[in-house]
Design a protein around this motif. Sequence first.
Motif, PDB file in Angstrom:
ATOM      1  N   THR A 239       0.820 -10.806   4.060  1.00 40.71           N
ATOM      2  CA  THR A 239       1.663  -9.646   3.923  1.00 40.71           C
ATOM      3  C   THR A 239       2.615  -9.697   2.812  1.00 40.71           C
ATOM      4  N   LEU A 240       3.539 -10.774   3.210  1.00 45.12           N
ATOM      5  CA  LEU A 240       4.684 -10.873   2.014  1.00 45.12           C
ATOM      6  C   LEU A 240       4.251 -11.130   0.802  1.00 45.12           C
ATOM      7  N   ILE A 241       3.093 -12.117   0.601  1.00 49.13           N
ATOM      8  CA  ILE A 241       2.818 -12.081  -0.997  1.00 49.13           C
ATOM      9  C   ILE A 241       1.984 -10.868  -1.179  1.00 49.13           C
TER      10      ILE A 241
ATOM     11  N   PHE B  69       5.085  -4.816  10.859  1.00 45.35           N
ATOM     12  CA  PHE B  69       3.993  -4.292  11.391  1.00 45.35           C
ATOM     13  C   PHE B  69       4.103  -3.081  10.853  1.00 45.35           C
ATOM     14  N   SER B  70       4.656  -2.664   9.857  1.00 43.35           N
ATOM     15  CA  SER B  70       4.654  -1.125   9.434  1.00 43.35           C
ATOM     16  C   SER B  70       3.251  -0.746   8.946  1.00 43.35           C
ATOM     17  N   LEU B  71       3.069   0.519   8.828  1.00 48.68           N
ATOM     18  CA  LEU B  71       1.943   1.159   8.760  1.00 48.68           C
ATOM     19  C   LEU B  71       1.308   0.527   7.407  1.00 48.68           C
TER      20      LEU B  71
ATOM     21  N   GLY C  67      -2.926  -2.633   4.466  1.00 50.98           N
ATOM     22  CA  GLY C  67      -3.391  -3.645   3.449  1.00 50.98           C
ATOM     23  C   GLY C  67      -4.309  -4.654   4.379  1.00 50.98           C
ATOM     24  N   ALA C  68      -4.036  -4.990   5.512  1.00 47.88           N
ATOM     25  CA  ALA C  68      -4.776  -6.132   6.269  1.00 47.88           C
ATOM     26  C   ALA C  68      -6.019  -5.466   6.797  1.00 47.88           C
TER      27      ALA C  68
END
Lengths: 658, 491
Positions: free
Chosen positions: A398-400, A514-516, A521-522
């Motif tokens: 998520t960070l990347i 864990f935001s929407l 993206g996941a």
Amino acid sequence: MGNNYLIIALVFFPFAAGIGSYIIGRFHQLARDVFLYFALALELTGACCLFATVGTVDSFVWEGFASLGLHFKLDGFHISMSILASFIWLMTTLVSKEYFKGARGTNKYFMFILFTLGAMQGVFLSNDLYTAFIFFEVMSFASYPMVIQNETEEAIDGSNSYLGFAVFGSLVSLMGLFMLQSILGTLQIDQLIEAASHVTNYALLYVASALTLVGFGVKAGMFPLHTWLPQAHSVAPAPASAMLSAVITKAGIFGIIVVSCNIFLHDAQWGLAIVIFGTLSMVTGAILAVFSNNIKRTFACSSVSQLGFVIIAIGMQCILGEHNALAVRGTVLHMFNHSLLKLALFMGAGVIYVCMHTFDLNKLRGFGRKKSVLWFVFGMGLLGLAGVPLFNGYISKTLIHESIVEYIGMMPEQTAFAGLMQTVEALFTFSGGLTLAYMLKIFVAIFIEKNPDNQAKLDAKKTYMSKLTMGVMIVSGVILPIIGTLPYWTQDLLADTAQGFMHGHAPASPVNYFSLINLRGAAASIAIGIIVYFLFIRVCLMKKNENGIKIYADVWPSWLSIERMIYRPVLLRLLPFASALAARTIYVAGDTAVRLFRKLLFFKSKDVFTPPTNHRFGTYDAPVQPKRIINKSLAYSLLLFGVGVVAVMLYLMIINAS
Amino acid sequence: MGDGIFLLIPILFPMIAGLVILAIGHRIARQIYVGTVLVLNTITVFLISFLTEVSSFTLWKFSGSLSVMFRFDGTGKLFACLISTIWTVACIYAFEYMKHEGKEKRYFAFAVMSLGVLMGLSMAGNLMTLYMFYEFMTLITVPLVIHSQGRDALKAGLKYLGYSVLGAGLTLIGFFFLNFYGTGTAFSEGGVLDLAKIAGNENALLAIFLVMMIGFGCKAGLMPLQAWLPTAHPVAPAPASAVLSGIITKAGILGMIRVTFYVFNPDFLRGTWAQLTIVILALATVFVGSMLAYKEQLLKKRLAYSTVSQVSYVIFGIMILSPQGLSGALLQVIFHAISKNALFLSVGAIIYKTGHIYVKDLKGIGKKMPIVMWCFTIASLSLIGIPPTGGFVAKWDLALGALSPDYGGVLGYIGPAVLLVSALLTAGYLLPIIRDAFYPGKDFDYETLEKTEANAYMTAPLILLCIAVAGLGMFPMGLQQVISGITGAVM
């Protein structure tokens, strides 16, 4: 400033322990194992103790060692890597006893893994590209016996690739280091930024750094230098593969970070190049993994792909400039998450191998049914690697991903560059999907499908690993969801500790993992993964065999490999042939001249008689009256005379002309 | 005259002691005697080197500028210490090895006498003395080459002799000219050129320089006069090949250093076509030698080709004409001498024990002779230039010398690149041997395996050399200090 002797102890203790374990192992196997566990536990404790010494004395300098000296330094990143290495070594060694039961040459193997650990510590704690290079080389050679350990034909072939690439990469790197040293005047990591700011000839600096990057890129499996990795990692014994994938590849990443985050700190052009190579590795690795039917090969290809994610993050750090907090943290966290995931997965593969002596997916079908510990470890590995929320891979991916999205958002209008970054972002999501797909392929085959031939026999295997192995497996499996669900207390902490090395700062506001938007993206990746699995893998990659049972078919054409198509033919056949031809031609020039002169001097007219006792000398035979006055040897003399006249004429002409 | 009459001791002592060997019939007695002589001589050389300043001594004066004169300066000391140590180690190894070659008495007599000649060469104080000992050296080492007296050996010996005499002849031409253009022919830091006489004839002098370098290059295996080396080295007995490759080639290097820095002047040569020519020749030799070694299957010949390549690293280093380049060159002299000796001696041990001479026969040899093959491995790593062994330290200085702005130019980049390509080839011709030795494959027959480890006479010298190459690589400070003394004096 004094010296922190704990650092040097950490680096050299494994070398001493390696020799110790070899000697002990000559006499007693069990004593050696116990010794190994203690030595590695001690190493891990020592690495953890480094944290206590930070802030007091945090460097070690050994002047003059191998000419330029050894320089070590401590900061959060160095220490974290050092702890990671010691931890993974301890875990894999704990399961090695069962894996190598009855194998030949384990004594040598354990000696070399300890040597490799020492060298790893040397790389990870170094504050100097020179020091890093020295230990990098030691590591390359010390880990070679780990790869070739099995001595099968494939193992020897894989280890040839491994060594070939390692030597080639390190020599190219060495050229880069020569040039960097001559341009910058220093190779000390904390002086690189300062030195690079005075450089006027930037083109040369790019060349030098790119060359340096080759050696590190080889170890990190960077496209197009990745071809050795799936081969070598899949032929090595499973515990060794775990070390290779989880830690040794990170030495390459370490080098890429040093070059990218110091010499080219916030240099967008360099960053773009790195991102492109990272993307290529990410996609190539993932595609190869989807096609693979050998679980260890799948994991190895997956390493190429996951390291591609890390390399993209490093490139994004450079592109984003000052505002690269997300990319920095993504780099660190994905490195660690990948290590922990691969540790669990390769050890799982090892457990399977001990029972089944194969990694072939078709033969392993249904093996995992009713085996809960194995199911748990593989399940955690699957969810973590695929970046499913609440598991560890999700956080770093998520960070990347966010760092790429953030950059696209920052760009004002549609340019070619923006289009490129959007492609990277799309491929990122796609590769994330492929990750899920290839992991599902393995998971479904081993744990859900039934073996068409002998399911009952597989189910009957209740004790498929020792208590010790089971404990290690559970520990490595349990870590994954814990750090995945509690990112604020675990992963953020690690990122805070380590980001200083990359000159990163904490983000302005804490990241809401864990935001929407992040979950979306996941979700996209997961959706792609499921589609690929059901519509591609189950449809295209599974064929019916003669018994009408669907099996995993080997669809990938065997000739389609860069190494077999280009590298090996060119580097092992074509170039040596052409160069050897040239070399031999030049070489024989002298001998040919000598031979010609001898022919001239010992020219034999018909009358010359060579006594059989001495072939080197000729005498004139008993005088025979020549019947003809003009014969061959006179013509020859005239010829020589003519040559002499021409030479004299030429000489006179040159003299007159000048 | 000078006050250095003691300089004659290390020259004459081995020569006389070598003659005495011919009278000793008993093997053990001879071994003790040879060992004592060599050790005593080494100690003497080291004592003289470390206890005295630069000392000189004129033995005999013919006329005006012709004299036999000795002068023991930094370069000479470095070479003398290196040569006498390695010579001792190789001869101790030969105690065991020569048992299977026979004619031990003759071998040791010539080996010990050669050492005296080499000491004379290191201590030579002017061109004439250098030339004299250079020719002595050629003649006295011929028996080592043709020791086996086979047809191949005799032919190789003749080739060796022919090329060497030709090479020495070329240097002699230079000697005649320098006698005229110089202020004398005695070596001195900064050269002996008489700039007033030279004015206008610079190109002629550069040509002389080139001819002399090619002449000395013959011994060092520099193209175009390299062809004798891969023929002569492999036919000699292993300890002789070791010193021929490791030491005798360095005599050519010593000649080159003397000519470049003690007769000519680096400033006179810098940036000239003569420098360029030799650099190109050296780089071509580096590449060609490695390439042919890569293709060669006869192990000793492969090592001989490797010598051709590695010694030209040194020539490249010398011709960079900078302190760092020369320092790299001298380090390469030392580390190549040690590692090539170790390689030849391990190959000798393999031949002695198993009789295998081809690369393909060496599968699994590491299981039979682990100590020997470990030494082979360490020496190989140094030859490739893998840190932290000595070869890496040398290569680092060579490359940085070439890249430094004083040298500059495109060749500054091509040079290190060629060295690295050669290193890659070196890895290509040495590492597979080691791989096959230790990892013969799954179906290797372990049942019939028997350990045939060589005895201590052979392994002890090997281990010593390996410790030296790794130890000096890790802790080169002392060595670098000595070398910086030399480079500081000449530049």
